[in-house]
Scaffold this motif. Structure first.
Motif, short mmCIF file in Angstrom:
data_model
loop_
_atom_site.label_atom_id
_atom_site.label_comp_id
_atom_site.label_asym_id
_atom_site.label_seq_id
_atom_site.Cartn_x
_atom_site.Cartn_y
_atom_site.Cartn_z
N ARG A 196 45.90 48.49 -1.04
CA ARG A 196 46.94 47.77 -1.66
C ARG A 196 48.14 47.98 -0.79
O ARG A 196 48.19 49.21 -0.14
N ILE A 197 49.04 47.27 -0.83
CA ILE A 197 50.39 47.10 0.11
C ILE A 197 51.37 47.65 -1.02
O ILE A 197 51.82 46.56 -1.88
N LYS A 198 52.04 48.87 -1.02
CA LYS A 198 52.83 49.61 -1.93
C LYS A 198 54.13 48.67 -1.82
O LYS A 198 54.98 48.32 -2.68
N SER A 199 54.74 48.52 -0.50
CA SER A 199 56.02 47.84 -0.21
C SER A 199 55.87 47.11 1.30
O SER A 199 55.18 47.74 2.12
N ALA A 200 56.54 46.33 1.25
CA ALA A 200 56.83 45.61 2.82
C ALA A 200 58.25 45.48 2.84
O ALA A 200 58.85 44.35 2.22
N ASP A 201 58.98 45.78 3.79
CA ASP A 201 60.50 45.63 4.00
C ASP A 201 60.64 45.47 5.08
O ASP A 201 60.25 45.98 6.27
N ARG A 260 59.88 41.96 12.52
CA ARG A 260 59.29 43.24 12.24
C ARG A 260 59.47 43.76 10.80
O ARG A 260 60.47 43.61 10.16
N LEU A 261 58.27 44.25 10.39
CA LEU A 261 58.12 45.02 8.71
C LEU A 261 57.69 46.39 8.68
O LEU A 261 56.94 46.68 9.68
N ARG A 262 58.23 46.78 7.82
CA ARG A 262 57.73 48.18 7.61
C ARG A 262 56.81 48.05 6.36
O ARG A 262 57.24 47.89 5.31
N VAL A 263 55.68 48.54 6.75
CA VAL A 263 54.61 48.34 5.54
C VAL A 263 54.18 49.68 5.22
O VAL A 263 53.71 50.63 6.04
N ASP A 264 54.41 49.89 3.78
CA ASP A 264 53.55 51.06 3.27
C ASP A 264 52.32 50.66 2.39
O ASP A 264 52.59 50.10 1.41
N ALA A 265 51.24 51.24 2.87
CA ALA A 265 50.03 50.95 2.30
C ALA A 265 49.21 51.98 1.78
O ALA A 265 49.41 53.21 2.31
N PHE A 266 48.12 51.75 1.03
CA PHE A 266 47.09 53.00 0.74
C PHE A 266 45.75 52.21 0.50
O PHE A 266 45.71 51.17 0.15
N ALA A 267 44.95 53.15 0.45
CA ALA A 267 43.46 52.43 0.27
C ALA A 267 42.89 53.73 -0.62
O ALA A 267 43.06 54.85 -1.00
N ARG A 268 41.78 53.01 -1.25
CA ARG A 268 40.75 54.05 -2.04
C ARG A 268 39.51 53.84 -1.58
O ARG A 268 38.94 53.01 -1.23
N TRP A 269 38.79 54.98 -1.16
CA TRP A 269 37.36 55.16 -0.58
C TRP A 269 36.45 56.07 -1.26
O TRP A 269 37.02 57.06 -1.86
N ARG A 270 35.26 56.12 -0.56
CA ARG A 270 34.19 56.83 -1.08
C ARG A 270 33.22 57.09 -0.11
O ARG A 270 32.98 56.20 0.80
N ILE A 271 32.45 58.22 -0.29
CA ILE A 271 31.47 58.41 0.71
C ILE A 271 30.14 57.59 0.17
O ILE A 271 29.60 57.90 -0.85
N SER A 272 29.63 56.90 0.91
CA SER A 272 28.58 55.95 0.41
C SER A 272 27.31 56.60 1.14
O SER A 272 26.38 56.36 0.21
N MET A 324 45.57 41.70 1.05
CA MET A 324 44.87 43.04 0.81
C MET A 324 43.67 42.75 0.73
O MET A 324 42.72 43.89 1.28
N ASN A 325 43.08 41.82 0.30
CA ASN A 325 41.46 41.62 0.03
C ASN A 325 40.80 41.33 1.37
O ASN A 325 39.77 42.07 1.74
N GLN A 326 41.64 40.63 2.24
CA GLN A 326 40.95 40.42 3.57
C GLN A 326 41.14 41.92 4.35
O GLN A 326 40.02 42.13 4.93
N ILE A 327 42.26 42.54 4.29
CA ILE A 327 42.28 43.73 5.06
C ILE A 327 41.15 44.64 4.41
O ILE A 327 40.46 45.47 5.16
N ARG A 328 40.81 44.67 3.21
CA ARG A 328 39.87 45.62 2.55
C ARG A 328 38.60 45.17 3.05
O ARG A 328 37.88 46.21 3.44
N ASP A 329 38.28 44.24 3.22
CA ASP A 329 36.74 43.62 3.59
C ASP A 329 36.64 43.76 5.08
O ASP A 329 35.62 44.31 5.48
N GLN A 330 37.63 43.79 5.97
CA GLN A 330 37.45 44.03 7.27
C GLN A 330 37.44 45.28 7.68
O GLN A 330 36.73 46.10 8.47
N ALA A 331 38.32 46.31 6.81
CA ALA A 331 38.19 47.72 6.96
C ALA A 331 36.85 48.27 6.46
O ALA A 331 36.39 49.01 7.04
N ARG A 332 36.39 47.57 5.23
CA ARG A 332 34.93 48.03 4.73
C ARG A 332 34.10 47.82 6.13
O ARG A 332 33.31 48.82 6.17
#
Length: 290
Positions: free
Chosen positions: A166-171, A82-94, A144-152
């Motif tokens: 982006r994944i800020k940290s994974a611990d 198990r991992l603790r993942v801290d991520a963030f995203a950048r998005w816009r209204i298209s 991260m690119n794969q996560i972005r594409d699927q979330a898109r």
């Protein structure tokens, strides 16, 4: 109310109506014109626009790239750690119209939780297909690119475009970290014990080889010494035998000297002899024994 007051009131009403009839769209915004809640027009170009007062509603959305910081998420990669993942995203209204239909009056505040659920689902899905070592490594741009594409793809129905993830940290969780440290410590101790055992084994082999070399060298030296001693004794005996054959008197003299040497060894030797003893005959006269 006199005529001048009525004129002023009319002017004020005209000004108010005029102000209610215009709206400004900033270059950082996209505006929707609504007629009784239904979208009738989308305005994305900056400028001054007109509307019907009290009947048209103007809703504005930020057209810039917006941040989305998710809560720390626990995921389980392929190897089960198990991992603790801290991520963030950048998005816009298209698509402002689709965005309005999807989130309603809740606007950006209502879109953030839905977008976070999409992002968390893709984080679990993508990271669950790889080992934890890949997630913990520095080279995880592909993930991260794969996560972005699927979330898109999943967020298109909201009128939203995921710009970046982006994944800020994974611990490892704290309890997993302690267990991992214990395993690492045990592994290092096992390696140290193996090295010590191999060192002791090598030392025993060297010690046994050295002992065997000492025995072999000593045996070889003893054998050579016995051979040399035997050869020397043989030569001595041959010389003595030759001397005896040539001069028996010289042989007797030599044996007497050897007897003197052996009997007078030590620093506190005493001999008790009779005056007429033959032991010192060769010392009494230089002519030899009478």
């Amino acid at each position: 109310m006199n005529k001048s007051q009525m004129t002023i009131a009319a002017l004020v009403a005209v000004v108010v109506v005029a102000m209610q009839s215009v709206y400004i769209v900033d270059e950082r915004e996209t505006a929707l014109k609504l007629w009784f809640g239904e979208v009738t027009e989308e305005v994305s170009d900056p400028g001054l626009y007109f509307k019907v007062p009290l009947l048209h509603e103007i809703v504005k959305y930020d057209d810039r790239i917006l941040p989305l910081d998710t809560r720390v998420l626990e995921v389980t990669p392929k190897d089960g750690r198990r991992l603790r993942v801290d991520a963030f995203a950048r998005w816009r209204i298209s698509d402002a119209k689709q965005f309005r239909r999807s989130v309603g009056v809740s606007s950006i505040a209502g879109a953030a939780p839905r977008l976070e659920r999409i992002l968390n689902a893709e984080l679990r899905g993508v990271l669950g297909k790889v080992d934890s070592g890949v997630v913990l490594s520095a080279d995880r741009v592909g993930l991260m690119n794969q996560i972005r594409d699927q979330a898109r793809i999943q967020s298109q129905g909201l009128g939203i475009e995921i710009v970046d993830v982006r994944i800020k940290s994974a611990d490892l969780p704290q309890q997993n970290l302690e267990a991992t440290f214990e395993r690492m410590r045990a592994e290092r101790q096992r390696l140290a014990a193996d090295e010590i055992a191999r060192g002791n084994e090598a030392a025993q082999r060297l010690r046994a080889f050295a002992d065997r070399t000492v025995v072999e060298t000593t045996s070889e030296a003893s054998k050579n010494a016995n051979i040399i001693r035997g050869e020397a004794d043989a030569r001595r005996n041959a010389i003595l035998a030759d001397a005896l054959g040539r001069d028996p008197e010289f042989f007797s003299f030599l044996r007497s000297l050897e007897a003197y040497e052996k009997s007078l060894l030590g620093g506190n030797t005493s001999l008790v002899l009779s005056p007429d003893s033959e032991f010192f005959d060769y010392l009494k006269s230089d002519k030899g024994r009478p």
